[in-house]
Design a protein around this motif. Structure first.
Motif, PDB file in Angstrom:
ATOM      1  N   PRO A 106       5.799   9.960   1.324  1.00 37.62           N
ATOM      2  CA  PRO A 106       4.655   9.061   1.552  1.00 37.62           C
ATOM      3  C   PRO A 106       4.198   9.066   3.007  1.00 37.62           C
ATOM      4  O   PRO A 106       5.002   9.163   3.925  1.00 37.62           O
ATOM      5  CB  PRO A 106       5.211   7.684   1.161  1.00 37.62           C
ATOM      6  CG  PRO A 106       6.374   7.964   0.280  1.00 37.62           C
ATOM      7  CD  PRO A 106       6.971   9.252   0.780  1.00 37.62           C
ATOM      8  N   ILE A 107       2.897   8.967   3.180  1.00 36.60           N
ATOM      9  CA  ILE A 107       2.333   8.833   4.521  1.00 36.60           C
ATOM     10  C   ILE A 107       2.338   7.360   4.922  1.00 36.60           C
ATOM     11  O   ILE A 107       2.640   7.007   6.057  1.00 36.60           O
ATOM     12  CB  ILE A 107       0.900   9.399   4.562  1.00 36.60           C
ATOM     13  CG1 ILE A 107       0.896  10.866   4.109  1.00 36.60           C
ATOM     14  CG2 ILE A 107       0.300   9.266   5.962  1.00 36.60           C
ATOM     15  CD1 ILE A 107      -0.483  11.435   3.905  1.00 36.60           C
ATOM     16  N   ILE A 108       1.991   6.497   3.965  1.00 34.89           N
ATOM     17  CA  ILE A 108       2.067   5.044   4.158  1.00 34.89           C
ATOM     18  C   ILE A 108       2.787   4.467   2.947  1.00 34.89           C
ATOM     19  O   ILE A 108       2.445   4.774   1.804  1.00 34.89           O
ATOM     20  CB  ILE A 108       0.672   4.394   4.276  1.00 34.89           C
ATOM     21  CG1 ILE A 108      -0.159   5.049   5.379  1.00 34.89           C
ATOM     22  CG2 ILE A 108       0.807   2.894   4.541  1.00 34.89           C
ATOM     23  CD1 ILE A 108      -1.578   4.489   5.480  1.00 34.89           C
TER      24      ILE A 108
ATOM     25  N   LEU B 190      -1.137  -3.144  10.196  1.00 41.49           N
ATOM     26  CA  LEU B 190      -1.476  -2.815   8.812  1.00 41.49           C
ATOM     27  C   LEU B 190      -0.321  -3.175   7.886  1.00 41.49           C
ATOM     28  O   LEU B 190      -0.477  -3.950   6.949  1.00 41.49           O
ATOM     29  CB  LEU B 190      -1.817  -1.333   8.662  1.00 41.49           C
ATOM     30  CG  LEU B 190      -2.161  -0.900   7.223  1.00 41.49           C
ATOM     31  CD1 LEU B 190      -3.468  -1.532   6.762  1.00 41.49           C
ATOM     32  CD2 LEU B 190      -2.228   0.622   7.111  1.00 41.49           C
ATOM     33  N   ILE B 191       0.850  -2.601   8.156  1.00 43.65           N
ATOM     34  CA  ILE B 191       2.038  -2.940   7.374  1.00 43.65           C
ATOM     35  C   ILE B 191       3.066  -3.582   8.298  1.00 43.65           C
ATOM     36  O   ILE B 191       3.031  -3.387   9.518  1.00 43.65           O
ATOM     37  CB  ILE B 191       2.635  -1.708   6.653  1.00 43.65           C
ATOM     38  CG1 ILE B 191       2.989  -0.597   7.640  1.00 43.65           C
ATOM     39  CG2 ILE B 191       1.681  -1.196   5.593  1.00 43.65           C
ATOM     40  CD1 ILE B 191       3.662   0.603   6.979  1.00 43.65           C
ATOM     41  N   THR B 192       3.971  -4.336   7.704  1.00 43.29           N
ATOM     42  CA  THR B 192       4.867  -5.181   8.497  1.00 43.29           C
ATOM     43  C   THR B 192       5.798  -4.410   9.422  1.00 43.29           C
ATOM     44  O   THR B 192       6.316  -4.973  10.385  1.00 43.29           O
ATOM     45  CB  THR B 192       5.710  -6.072   7.565  1.00 43.29           C
ATOM     46  OG1 THR B 192       6.393  -5.248   6.607  1.00 43.29           O
ATOM     47  CG2 THR B 192       4.813  -7.065   6.827  1.00 43.29           C
ATOM     48  N   THR B 193       6.017  -3.127   9.157  1.00 43.42           N
ATOM     49  CA  THR B 193       6.916  -2.337  10.010  1.00 43.42           C
ATOM     50  C   THR B 193       6.193  -1.709  11.206  1.00 43.42           C
ATOM     51  O   THR B 193       6.836  -1.111  12.065  1.00 43.42           O
ATOM     52  CB  THR B 193       7.600  -1.226   9.193  1.00 43.42           C
ATOM     53  OG1 THR B 193       6.607  -0.460   8.509  1.00 43.42           O
ATOM     54  CG2 THR B 193       8.558  -1.832   8.172  1.00 43.42           C
ATOM     55  N   ASP B 194       4.871  -1.842  11.276  1.00 46.00           N
ATOM     56  CA  ASP B 194       4.113  -1.307  12.410  1.00 46.00           C
ATOM     57  C   ASP B 194       4.289  -2.197  13.636  1.00 46.00           C
ATOM     58  O   ASP B 194       4.562  -3.397  13.522  1.00 46.00           O
ATOM     59  CB  ASP B 194       2.616  -1.250  12.082  1.00 46.00           C
ATOM     60  CG  ASP B 194       2.277  -0.137  11.111  1.00 46.00           C
ATOM     61  OD1 ASP B 194       3.122   0.760  10.921  1.00 46.00           O
ATOM     62  OD2 ASP B 194       1.175  -0.176  10.535  1.00 46.00           O
TER      63      ASP B 194
ATOM     64  N   ILE C 212       0.848  -1.194   0.000  1.00 46.08           N
ATOM     65  CA  ILE C 212       0.000   0.000   0.000  1.00 46.08           C
ATOM     66  C   ILE C 212       0.885   1.245   0.000  1.00 46.08           C
ATOM     67  O   ILE C 212       1.933   1.278   0.656  1.00 46.08           O
ATOM     68  CB  ILE C 212      -0.953  -0.002   1.224  1.00 46.08           C
ATOM     69  CG1 ILE C 212      -1.922   1.195   1.153  1.00 46.08           C
ATOM     70  CG2 ILE C 212      -0.175   0.002   2.530  1.00 46.08           C
ATOM     71  CD1 ILE C 212      -3.029   1.123   2.195  1.00 46.08           C
ATOM     72  N   PHE C 213       0.452   2.244  -0.765  1.00 47.58           N
ATOM     73  CA  PHE C 213       1.184   3.511  -0.861  1.00 47.58           C
ATOM     74  C   PHE C 213       0.167   4.640  -0.824  1.00 47.58           C
ATOM     75  O   PHE C 213      -0.796   4.644  -1.588  1.00 47.58           O
ATOM     76  CB  PHE C 213       1.977   3.564  -2.172  1.00 47.58           C
ATOM     77  CG  PHE C 213       2.706   4.863  -2.403  1.00 47.58           C
ATOM     78  CD1 PHE C 213       4.026   5.028  -1.980  1.00 47.58           C
ATOM     79  CD2 PHE C 213       2.079   5.934  -3.041  1.00 47.58           C
ATOM     80  CE1 PHE C 213       4.697   6.227  -2.192  1.00 47.58           C
ATOM     81  CE2 PHE C 213       2.740   7.144  -3.261  1.00 47.58           C
ATOM     82  CZ  PHE C 213       4.055   7.274  -2.827  1.00 47.58           C
ATOM     83  N   VAL C 214       0.377   5.598   0.068  1.00 47.80           N
ATOM     84  CA  VAL C 214      -0.497   6.766   0.178  1.00 47.80           C
ATOM     85  C   VAL C 214       0.364   8.000   0.357  1.00 47.80           C
ATOM     86  O   VAL C 214       1.237   8.041   1.226  1.00 47.80           O
ATOM     87  CB  VAL C 214      -1.473   6.645   1.376  1.00 47.80           C
ATOM     88  CG1 VAL C 214      -2.403   7.856   1.412  1.00 47.80           C
ATOM     89  CG2 VAL C 214      -2.267   5.353   1.304  1.00 47.80           C
ATOM     90  N   ALA C 215       0.126   9.022  -0.468  1.00 51.21           N
ATOM     91  CA  ALA C 215       0.905  10.259  -0.345  1.00 51.21           C
ATOM     92  C   ALA C 215       0.171  11.408  -1.008  1.00 51.21           C
ATOM     93  O   ALA C 215      -0.635  11.200  -1.924  1.00 51.21           O
ATOM     94  CB  ALA C 215       2.284  10.090  -0.994  1.00 51.21           C
ATOM     95  N   LEU C 216       0.418  12.596  -0.489  1.00 49.52           N
ATOM     96  CA  LEU C 216       0.071  13.791  -1.241  1.00 49.52           C
ATOM     97  C   LEU C 216       1.126  13.928  -2.325  1.00 49.52           C
ATOM     98  O   LEU C 216       2.319  13.720  -2.067  1.00 49.52           O
ATOM     99  CB  LEU C 216       0.077  15.025  -0.330  1.00 49.52           C
ATOM    100  CG  LEU C 216      -1.153  15.227   0.560  1.00 49.52           C
ATOM    101  CD1 LEU C 216      -0.880  16.323   1.580  1.00 49.52           C
ATOM    102  CD2 LEU C 216      -2.372  15.584  -0.279  1.00 49.52           C
TER     103      LEU C 216
END
Length: 296
Positions: free
Chosen positions: A181-183, A222-226, A172-176
């Protein structure tokens, strides 16, 4: 336009925008769903379901004509209602939904009830939605899907075109756009890309719905680094299980029971079944010694 009428707009718009051929393709998807998942076409005569469809569309047509007339007469600001995109799919503008309030970040578990929970120390306590609330985003889950909310901290009014969201099978990738990137990471488990959607709410929050591939397990992050949450602290709503058919519900309840038993170091349903068979066999054959029998 009532809030009740608009409550599914975000989800429907996200679905509609995936139909590149416009309204005919969108309506075909709805009709296909009714054909495959309901008895809409077979539970009534053709004249009955045709009449139902015509009544619904005539009602909405009358409302559309009245709204159009009001816009022409200047009673409604057409720029704050709906506009059409190039595929003739309505696109909501200037949403009047309330902003999604920020919640307190999830906190680590420090206190436990007994030694069986010692492995839970340091894990995050699930939020009210059985997920996790972090500094940059939060997520909740059911056994079927995961919902992610990403508040956007921008000094301008954000539009959908200002956002970059990519949902992969396991990423998953989320960014303005043009910002960090935010995620950006590997998902805890695989999702169905074709059934995963995102939308912009109130020009301030990205809401992402991820359809799980494995609907029998709870995600611990959510993601493996959390940091992981404690899945033992998850409290699924009984109403969610009641929505499932009998066979699926029984399977889900069995999986949930076995998962809890394993976490507690106790026999699973399969282990108990084997033990019952052994006890019955021992009763039938008292002359045999079973003192060294172990389950694998």
């Amino acid at each position: 336009m009532s809030i009740e009428e608009e409550k599914f707009d975000g989800l429907l718009l996200a679905i509609a925008e995936k139909h590149k051929d416009g309204v005919p393709q969108f309506l075909n998807t709805i009709a296909s769903f009714l054909r495959r998942k309901t008895d809409f076409f077979t539970g009534a005569s053709q004249s009955q379901w045709e009449s139902l469809l015509l009544n619904v569309f005539h009602k909405q047509s009358d409302l559309a004509v009245k709204m159009c007339s009001a816009q022409k007469e200047g009673h409604i600001d057409k720029d704050t209602d709906v506009v059409k995109n190039s595929n003739n799919i309505p696109k909501k503008q200037n949403s009047d939904e309330e902003s999604i309030p920020e919640a307190e970040p999830s906190k680590p578990i420090n206190d436990i009830e007994d030694d069986s929970e010692k492995d839970e120390i340091g894990k995050l306590k699930p939020n009210a939605g059985n997920g996790c609330t972090l500094d940059k985003y939060s997520w909740t889950q059911t056994l079927q899907d995961v919902e992610v909310k990403v508040p956007l901290k921008a000094s301008f009014t954000v539009k959908a075109r200002d956002i970059s969201v990519t949902i992969g099978k396991s990423s998953i990738f989320v960014a303005l756009k043009n910002q960090e990137p935010i995620i950006n990471g590997t998902l805890c488990a695989e999702v169905k890309q074709e059934d995963s959607l995102w939308q912009l709410v109130d020009n301030k929050t990205v809401v992402i719905t991820l359809e799980k591939v494995n609907k029998m397990n709870w995600w611990d992050r959510l993601i493996t680094t959390d940091l992981p949450i404690s899945t033992r602290k998850i409290n699924p709503e009984p109403s969610k299980l009641s929505d499932l058919d009998g066979e699926t519900r029984s399977l889900v309840e069995k999986m949930m029971y076995d998962q809890r038993q394993k976490e507690l170091g106790l026999p699973t349903s399969e282990d108990k079944k084997k033990m019952d068979i052994l006890e019955k066999f021992k009763t039938q054959h008292p002359e045999m010694d079973f003192s060294n029998c172990k389950f694998n």
